[in-house]
Design an enzyme around this catalytic site. Structure first.
Site, mmCIF file in Angstrom:
data_model
loop_
_atom_site.group_PDB
_atom_site.id
_atom_site.type_symbol
_atom_site.label_atom_id
_atom_site.label_comp_id
_atom_site.label_asym_id
_atom_site.label_seq_id
_atom_site.Cartn_x
_atom_site.Cartn_y
_atom_site.Cartn_z
ATOM 1 N N CYS A 6 -0.310 4.065 2.374
ATOM 2 C CA CYS A 6 -0.017 3.812 3.791
ATOM 3 C C CYS A 6 1.469 4.027 4.084
ATOM 4 O O CYS A 6 1.826 4.572 5.117
ATOM 5 C CB CYS A 6 -0.372 2.379 4.179
ATOM 6 S SG CYS A 6 -1.898 1.776 3.475
ATOM 7 N N ASP A 7 2.343 3.593 3.189
ATOM 8 C CA ASP A 7 3.764 3.498 3.529
ATOM 9 C C ASP A 7 4.684 4.378 2.694
ATOM 10 O O ASP A 7 5.882 4.460 2.993
ATOM 11 C CB ASP A 7 4.233 2.034 3.375
ATOM 12 C CG ASP A 7 3.458 1.102 4.291
ATOM 13 O OD1 ASP A 7 3.074 1.554 5.391
ATOM 14 O OD2 ASP A 7 3.236 -0.061 3.927
ATOM 15 N N CYS A 24 0.830 -1.213 0.000
ATOM 16 C CA CYS A 24 0.000 0.000 0.000
ATOM 17 C C CYS A 24 0.859 1.255 0.000
ATOM 18 O O CYS A 24 1.430 1.628 1.032
ATOM 19 C CB CYS A 24 -0.922 -0.017 1.221
ATOM 20 S SG CYS A 24 -1.878 1.486 1.406
#
Ligand SMILES: Cc1cc2nc3c(=O)[nH]c(=O)nc-3n(C[C@H](O)[C@H](O)[C@H](O)COP(=O)(O)OP(=O)(O)OC[C@H]3O[C@@H](n4cnc5c(N)ncnc54)[C@H](O)[C@@H]3O)c2cc1C
Length: 306
Positions: free
Chosen positions: A137-138, A134
């Site tokens: 997200c990261d 993701c």
């Protein structure tokens, strides 16, 4: 005696919440069971440009909050619980979840899908240590790093473009010689100076010490191997439907998607499926919502005859 619902909707992504709006407004006693937070996998991205009605795009978190509020406004109840099984109980369905059991006349399975893994050795070892599924997200953890993304569909192209906000360089690895993703995304990828596309190649090995350091690639046409040094590797090779808990009960196709008929009915009377988990939905929010609305109307029709 336990409460009997008219419909239990499993999953509170775009499909589950859209069905909740229609079922609630249709005055059905509606329960939505969600194992995480309402909103579904669209919350993994930061911006959506193609949902109808938003010419300037929309932030998925804000949109899904509106879905949730609208469903609850019409009386749908949302409970956090993870469904493990659906079983027949007399003329009702019993939905068995981690925290309880829920009796209902009908069920809508709207459990979406989850990231597909490459299945390589070390994939799990370097998860969170260089490997991610993701970018939203990261991605911010990889400022000025050299990255790789594997995949060739809309999702991989979107992830790669997003990551160029942070990274120094990005190699986009695809096993074919053309992408499947939308033309507009392809154009953006080809115009982006940070992205180098590596065609006809698969990742065969993930290496590192404490964190990820390199990937071994194989060219599928020449069989030649090469190594690229990267600190981050984003895997965007598709999604698997979250249908495991329906195995043995519902008919699934070879990709484990739930097979649906008219009105999104499944092979079991009273059980419906909608969104990414079913075999007719092309993994888009608008189609997830459309199929869910069709299912909710099908459920209302069925309950009228109940
Ligand atoms: C990074 C990314 C970017 C995307 N960008 C776009 C885009 O720009 N435009 C677009 O149209 N689409 C986009 N999509 C696709 C879109 O998010 C999906 O098509 C859509 O979310 C599908 O909705 P759904 O409700 O069917 O499933 P999901 O959104 O997957 O929701 C399913 C829900 O069910 C829950 N659940 C699963 N199993 C259980 C269980 N056993 N018990 C209880 N709850 C359970 C999950 O926690 C989840 O909340 C993107 C997807 C990703 C991952």
């Amino acid at each position: 005696m336990n409460e009997v619902y008219d419909v239990v909707i499993i999953g509170a992504g775009p499909a589950g919440l859209a069905a909740g709006i229609y079922a609630g407004r249709g005055r059905l006693n509606t329960l939505i069971l969600e194992k995480g937070i309402p909103g579904g996998q669209i919350l993994l991205t930061d911006f959506v440009e193609n949902y109808p009605g938003f010419p300037d795009g929309v932030v998925p978190f804000e949109l899904m909050e509106k879905f949730r509020i609208q469903a609850e406004k019409f009386g749908a109840k949302i409970t956090q619980d993870e469904v493990e099984k659906i079983e027949k109980k007399d003329d009702l369905w019993n939905v068995v979840a981690g925290q309880g059991e829920y009796l209902t006349r009908t069920v809508l399975v709207a459990t979406g899908s989850a990231h597909r893994k490459l299945g390589l050795e070390n994939e799990g070892k370097y998860l969170g240590r260089g490997i991610s599924y993701c970018a939203t997200c990261d991605g911010a953890f990889f400022k000025e790093k050299d990255l790789a993304v594997v995949g060739g569909g809309d999702w991989a192209l979107t992830e790669a473009l997003f990551l160029t906000k942070f990274c120094r360089s990005l190699k986009l690895i695809h096993r074919r010689d053309k992408f499947r993703g939308e033309q507009i995304l392809q154009e953006r990828v080809f115009e982006n100076e940070k992205i180098e596309v590596i065609w006809d190649s698969i990742v065969t090995r993930i290496s590192g010490s404490a964190t990820l350091e390199s990937l071994t690639l194989q060219n599928v046409k020449t069989q030649e191997n090469s190594e690229i040094k990267v600190q981050g590797f984003f895997i965007s090779v598709g999604l698997d439907p979250n249908s495991k808990f329906t195995e043995g009960l519902l008919d699934l196709n070879e990709w484990r998607e739930i097979i649906v008929k008219k009105n999104m009915a499944t092979s079991q009377p009273g059980i419906f499926a909608a969104g990414d988990v079913c075999d007719v939905c092309p993994e888009q929010m608008a189609t997830a919502v459309g199929t869910a609305v069709a299912a909710a109307i099908g459920i209302e029709d069925l309950l009228r005859k109940y």
